[in-house]
Write a protein that holds these residues in place. Structure first.
Motif, short mmCIF file in Angstrom:
data_model
loop_
_atom_site.label_atom_id
_atom_site.label_comp_id
_atom_site.label_asym_id
_atom_site.label_seq_id
_atom_site.Cartn_x
_atom_site.Cartn_y
_atom_site.Cartn_z
N GLY A 160 0.78 -1.23 0.00
CA GLY A 160 0.00 0.00 0.00
C GLY A 160 0.81 1.28 0.00
O GLY A 160 0.23 2.37 -0.04
N GLU A 161 2.13 1.15 0.02
CA GLU A 161 2.98 2.33 0.07
C GLU A 161 3.42 2.72 -1.34
O GLU A 161 3.84 1.87 -2.14
N VAL A 162 3.34 4.01 -1.64
CA VAL A 162 3.63 4.50 -2.99
C VAL A 162 5.14 4.60 -3.22
O VAL A 162 5.91 5.00 -2.34
N GLY A 163 5.55 4.22 -4.42
CA GLY A 163 6.96 4.33 -4.81
C GLY A 163 7.09 4.16 -6.31
O GLY A 163 6.09 4.18 -7.06
N ASP A 164 8.32 4.00 -6.77
CA ASP A 164 8.56 3.81 -8.19
C ASP A 164 8.36 2.34 -8.56
O ASP A 164 8.92 1.44 -7.92
N ILE A 165 7.57 2.10 -9.59
CA ILE A 165 7.31 0.74 -10.06
C ILE A 165 8.50 0.26 -10.90
O ILE A 165 8.87 0.90 -11.88
N VAL A 166 9.09 -0.86 -10.50
CA VAL A 166 10.23 -1.42 -11.22
C VAL A 166 9.99 -2.91 -11.42
O VAL A 166 9.10 -3.51 -10.80
N ILE A 167 10.80 -3.52 -12.30
CA ILE A 167 10.74 -4.97 -12.51
C ILE A 167 12.14 -5.52 -12.28
O ILE A 167 13.11 -5.06 -12.90
N LYS A 168 12.23 -6.50 -11.40
CA LYS A 168 13.52 -7.11 -11.10
C LYS A 168 13.98 -7.92 -12.30
O LYS A 168 13.21 -8.65 -12.92
N LEU A 169 15.25 -7.77 -12.65
CA LEU A 169 15.81 -8.46 -13.81
C LEU A 169 16.01 -9.95 -13.51
O LEU A 169 16.23 -10.32 -12.35
N PRO A 170 15.91 -10.80 -14.54
CA PRO A 170 15.76 -10.46 -15.95
C PRO A 170 14.32 -10.11 -16.32
O PRO A 170 13.38 -10.56 -15.67
N LEU A 171 14.18 -9.34 -17.38
CA LEU A 171 12.87 -9.02 -17.90
C LEU A 171 12.24 -10.28 -18.51
O LEU A 171 12.94 -11.18 -18.98
N PRO A 172 10.91 -10.37 -18.51
CA PRO A 172 10.23 -11.55 -19.08
C PRO A 172 10.43 -11.64 -20.59
O PRO A 172 10.85 -10.67 -21.25
N PRO A 173 10.11 -12.79 -21.18
CA PRO A 173 10.18 -12.90 -22.64
C PRO A 173 9.30 -11.86 -23.32
O PRO A 173 8.22 -11.54 -22.84
N GLY A 174 9.78 -11.35 -24.45
CA GLY A 174 8.98 -10.43 -25.25
C GLY A 174 9.22 -8.97 -24.98
O GLY A 174 8.86 -8.12 -25.80
N PHE A 175 9.81 -8.64 -23.82
CA PHE A 175 10.21 -7.25 -23.59
C PHE A 175 11.26 -6.86 -24.64
O PHE A 175 11.90 -7.71 -25.25
N PHE A 176 11.44 -5.55 -24.83
CA PHE A 176 12.43 -5.09 -25.79
C PHE A 176 13.82 -5.60 -25.40
O PHE A 176 14.14 -5.79 -24.24
N SER A 177 14.63 -5.84 -26.43
CA SER A 177 15.98 -6.37 -26.20
C SER A 177 17.04 -5.28 -26.26
O SER A 177 18.17 -5.48 -25.81
N SER A 178 16.67 -4.12 -26.82
CA SER A 178 17.60 -2.99 -26.90
C SER A 178 16.86 -1.81 -27.51
O SER A 178 15.67 -1.89 -27.82
N LEU A 179 17.58 -0.70 -27.68
CA LEU A 179 17.12 0.41 -28.51
C LEU A 179 17.98 0.39 -29.78
O LEU A 179 19.20 0.21 -29.70
N TRP A 180 17.35 0.58 -30.90
CA TRP A 180 18.04 0.48 -32.18
C TRP A 180 19.21 1.46 -32.25
O TRP A 180 19.03 2.67 -32.08
N ASN A 181 20.39 0.92 -32.45
CA ASN A 181 21.61 1.73 -32.60
C ASN A 181 21.92 2.61 -31.40
O ASN A 181 22.60 3.62 -31.53
N ASP A 182 21.44 2.24 -30.21
CA ASP A 182 21.67 3.13 -29.07
C ASP A 182 21.69 2.35 -27.75
O ASP A 182 20.81 2.51 -26.89
N LYS A 183 22.71 1.54 -27.57
CA LYS A 183 22.83 0.76 -26.34
C LYS A 183 23.03 1.65 -25.12
O LYS A 183 22.57 1.34 -24.03
N LYS A 184 23.73 2.75 -25.31
CA LYS A 184 23.99 3.67 -24.19
C LYS A 184 22.67 4.22 -23.65
O LYS A 184 22.43 4.24 -22.44
N ARG A 185 21.82 4.66 -24.54
CA ARG A 185 20.54 5.22 -24.12
C ARG A 185 19.64 4.14 -23.51
O ARG A 185 18.87 4.40 -22.58
N TYR A 186 19.74 2.93 -24.04
CA TYR A 186 18.99 1.79 -23.50
C TYR A 186 19.30 1.60 -22.02
O TYR A 186 18.39 1.49 -21.19
N PHE A 187 20.58 1.60 -21.70
CA PHE A 187 20.98 1.43 -20.30
C PHE A 187 20.59 2.64 -19.45
O PHE A 187 20.00 2.50 -18.38
#
Length: 708
Positions: free
Chosen positions: A493-520
């Motif tokens: 019940g406490e508000v905070g930032d929603i995150v997902i613990k790694l690894p991400l599930p299947p089907g999530f994006f694998s990167s940003l096109w030509n921009d690994k730095k921005r992905y991270f």
């Protein structure tokens, strides 16, 4: 791989089937996901492991089913024909704006896709090449998408009608060999967007110059193409390959990109989300069966656009991979011809599941608040009514249930006694490619085993989603773009930032096109070991996720943080309000106070508006408290709100206007100084809202006299 030894997720509710499945997917991911991969997808080479990391120190790069190979187009078309579904409807095209109805069987669709694959091959497109698809809601868009997948080419669908500079950015970023387009898009019977001039201008602006642009001629807008400039007629290209042999199916690695889909970024350059083929196919098949409860041969109606992620997944790929029939609807919730448009489609094609955005429901509530139109239609085949795009306020959610089923719900939690017309608000992102949370109506035939609807929530996490809520410790401090090390998990019940613990599930994006730095830096830098969704919310005692707002949609009132949605939820409870948007406006003492832009369901006099504003302000004080600092003067009535063409309210645009006006109070320009978002439905609304904002901030503002 061995089961994960991570700290357990305290939010998982194993008392319901959906929660038990989530726990199994988190505790035994190797076994769970390999079984799903084998059960749902046809592989050329079956994967031998569910997932691995090329670098265990960089878990944001996860390879799902890494040694498997497949072809997504084969899974969407060929295998169903081979299994005897060739004469079943694959795509049902219904276009009230052109008065066209057309059914493509799996046999016919496969033949058309094979033809266009030959066209692309003839023009030099092969495995790994990119193709931009700049098209409206017509069957040829799906044909082009699947033809790319057949060749192992990577398509990037750009929302039809995007302005030339935005299209040029995407051309320069993904460098397509070919652009596929059409002569126009139709937004109702009276509004036509001509694509060829926009595409021509984009090609002039862009540094990268594709050699060929293939254009489908729509009879509503015939265009003579400049062949010397590389333009080609779709019909001529298809005719030229009729005698050519079919191009062999490309066999691609599981993590080969299926598509690039650009989403807005905080800078001027959009982010190219990369979708991996195999993981996406596995996850979307799981969701069709378990989340939506759709069986092969049934009809799925997703009222989105192919230019958005929802349309990619649930108009094109997911229904076809599952062997269902998908409806391609070129129309609007109202005006094509009326507020019964969606329901006419459901009745006519006996849809099992309907999917739309909450903003479309708001429009229907305004047009058919007393349910007179919907009562004309038989919705008996509908089992699920799903909503996504932005948070659905409880009042709207309850109205939608009453509108579609006749049931008036007053409880906070609603358990349906049948699997009929279950209305589910669920949450996902372009990056996820499929829902992150929801209520799964396909996990059991017994309605008592399906998680009840909890109004105000977006359901429970979907399998594979290790969702957490993080807070920065009170004595810790972090700059906006820095790493946050000193965090704790929020309590129930406490508000905070929603995150997902790694690894991400299947089907999530694998990167940003030509921009690994921005992905991270955009998603994984702030909270090491987690994916930062950018959303704020909480998980309640029953494991339901409540998405309150984006990180930047939080108002800081006298050191108290309030989600804008907490205000909006109260505002739309008022029977006179159709929809609302809340932003923070600067205050010299409190830092910020809320400013509400509200749209009335009907008309009202100035005195009536004043009474409505007083009533709403009093309700906010009652529900949140005096600290919420809501005053009648900060409730502004407008005729409409700025929205994207998919129906999302452009909150950031309004917030930027308010902030600009506050810092330039004595020198406000007559025309809106804020750049027009490329996704906006009607650019004219920018000046409408700007004049309203400017008059509020400076009562002496005169829009007729320039202050440049």
């Amino acid at each position: 791989m061995t089961p994960r030894n991570d700290d357990s997720n305290k939010f998982v509710n194993t008392k319901v089937v959906q929660g038990a499945m989530l726990a199994e997917s988190l505790n035994n991911p190797e076994q769970f996901w390999l079984e799903e991969a084998y059960k749902n997808i046809t592989w050329v080479k079956k994967p031998t492991a569910a997932y691995n990391f090329a670098n265990p120190m960089k878990k944001y790069y996860v390879d799902w089913f890494a040694d498997g190979t497949l072809n997504v187009c084969y899974n969407a078309l060929d295998r169903h024909v081979e299994q005897g579904r060739g004469e079943q409807a694959a795509v049902i095209y219904d276009s009230p704006v052109t008065e066209t109805k057309q059914v493509f069987t799996y046999n016919v669709l496969l033949q058309r896709v094979k033809e266009f694959a030959k066209v692309l091959d003839k023009n030099g497109v092969g495995k790994g090449d990119t193709v931009i698809i700049y098209m409206p809601m017509i069957p040829q868009t799906i044909i082009a998408m699947l033809a790319c997948a057949r060749l192992g080419a990577v398509h990037s669908v750009v929302f039809g009608g995007f302005a030339s500079p935005e299209l040029a950015k995407r051309i320069d970023d993904c460098k397509p060999k070919v652009v596929v387009s059409a002569t126009c898009g139709l937004e109702g019977k009276l509004k036509m967007i001509k694509y060829v001039p926009l595409l021509t201008k984009a090609l002039e602006i862009s540094e990268h110059k594709p050699k060929v642009s293939i254009v489908y001629q729509r009879e509503q807008c015939p265009v003579k193409l400049d062949v010397d400039a590389g333009f080609r007629y779709w019909s001529d290209e298809v005719a030229s390959v009729q005698e050519s042999p079919d191009v062999p199916l490309a066999v691609v690695e599981s993590n080969h990109p299926l598509y690039i889909l650009y989403t807005s970024g905080t800078t001027g350059m959009p982010k190219g989300v990369v979708r991996p083929s195999g993981p996406h196919a596995v996850m979307i098949s799981w969701t069709m069966k378990n989340l939506y409860g759709v069986k092969p041969g049934e009809v799925f109606f997703c009222a989105s656009d192919l230019g958005w992620v929802v349309g990619h997944t649930y108009i094109c790929y997911a229904p076809l991979v599952e062997g269902s029939s998908t409806i391609l609807y070129e129309g609007k919730p109202i005006g094509t011809p009326d507020a019964g448009s969606f329901f006419r489609i459901m009745q006519e094609y006996k849809a099992s599941v309907f999917f739309t955005a909450p903003t479309a429901i708001v429009v229907l509530r305004r047009e058919d608040n007393e349910h007179a139109v919907v009562k004309k239609y038989d919705l008996s085949t509908i089992r699920g009514l799903f909503m996504a795009g932005e948070r659905c306020a409880p009042e709207i959610h309850r109205w939608w249930i009453e509108h579609t089923s006749g049931k008036k719900i007053t409880e906070k939690i609603y358990q349906s006694d049948t699997i009929e017309k279950i209305a589910v608000d669920h949450w996902w992102q372009t990056e996820s490619g499929s829902p992150i949370t929801g209520v799964c109506i396909g996990v059991s035939e017994d309605p008592k085993e399906i998680a009840p609807i909890q109004f105000g929530s977006a359901g429970m996490p979907i399998v594979g989603v290790d969702l957490r809520v993080l807070k920065v410790k009170e004595d810790a401090h972090a700059e906006e773009d820095s790493v946050v090390q000193d965090t704790i998990e929020a309590s129930v019940g406490e508000v905070g930032d929603i995150v997902i613990k790694l690894p991400l599930p299947p089907g999530f994006f694998s990167s940003l096109w030509n921009d690994k730095k921005r992905y991270f830096e955009s998603y994984f830098k702030k909270y090491p070991g987690y994916y930062d969704t950018g959303d704020v919310g909480f998980v309640d005692e029953n494991g339901y996720v409540h998405i309150m707002s984006r990180n930047d949609d939080v108002i800081n009132v006298a050191a108290h943080r309030f989600s804008t949605s907490s205000y909006e939820e109260i505002v739309v409870k008022d029977k006179s309000i159709a929809e609302a948007c809340t932003v923070g406006t600067p205050h010299e003492i409190k830092g910020q106070v809320p400013m509400v832009f509200a749209v009335l369901i009907g008309t009202a006099t100035q005195n009536e508006k004043a009474e409505i504003a007083k009533r709403i302000a009093a309700q906010v004080r009652s529900d949140i408290g005096a600290v919420a600092s809501m005053t009648p003067e900060n409730i502004i009535f407008v005729g409409r709100l700025p929205k994207t063409r998919s129906g999302k309210i452009l909150r950031k645009t309004i917030r930027t206007m308010v902030n600009y006006a506050g810092t330039h109070k004595d020198n406000l320009p007559t025309k809106c100084p804020i750049s027009t978002p490329p996704t906006i439905d009607d650019p004219l609304i920018m000046n409408e809202i700007w004049i309203t904002v400017a008059k509020l901030i400076n009562p002496n503002f005169n829009p007729v006299v320039s202050r440049m």
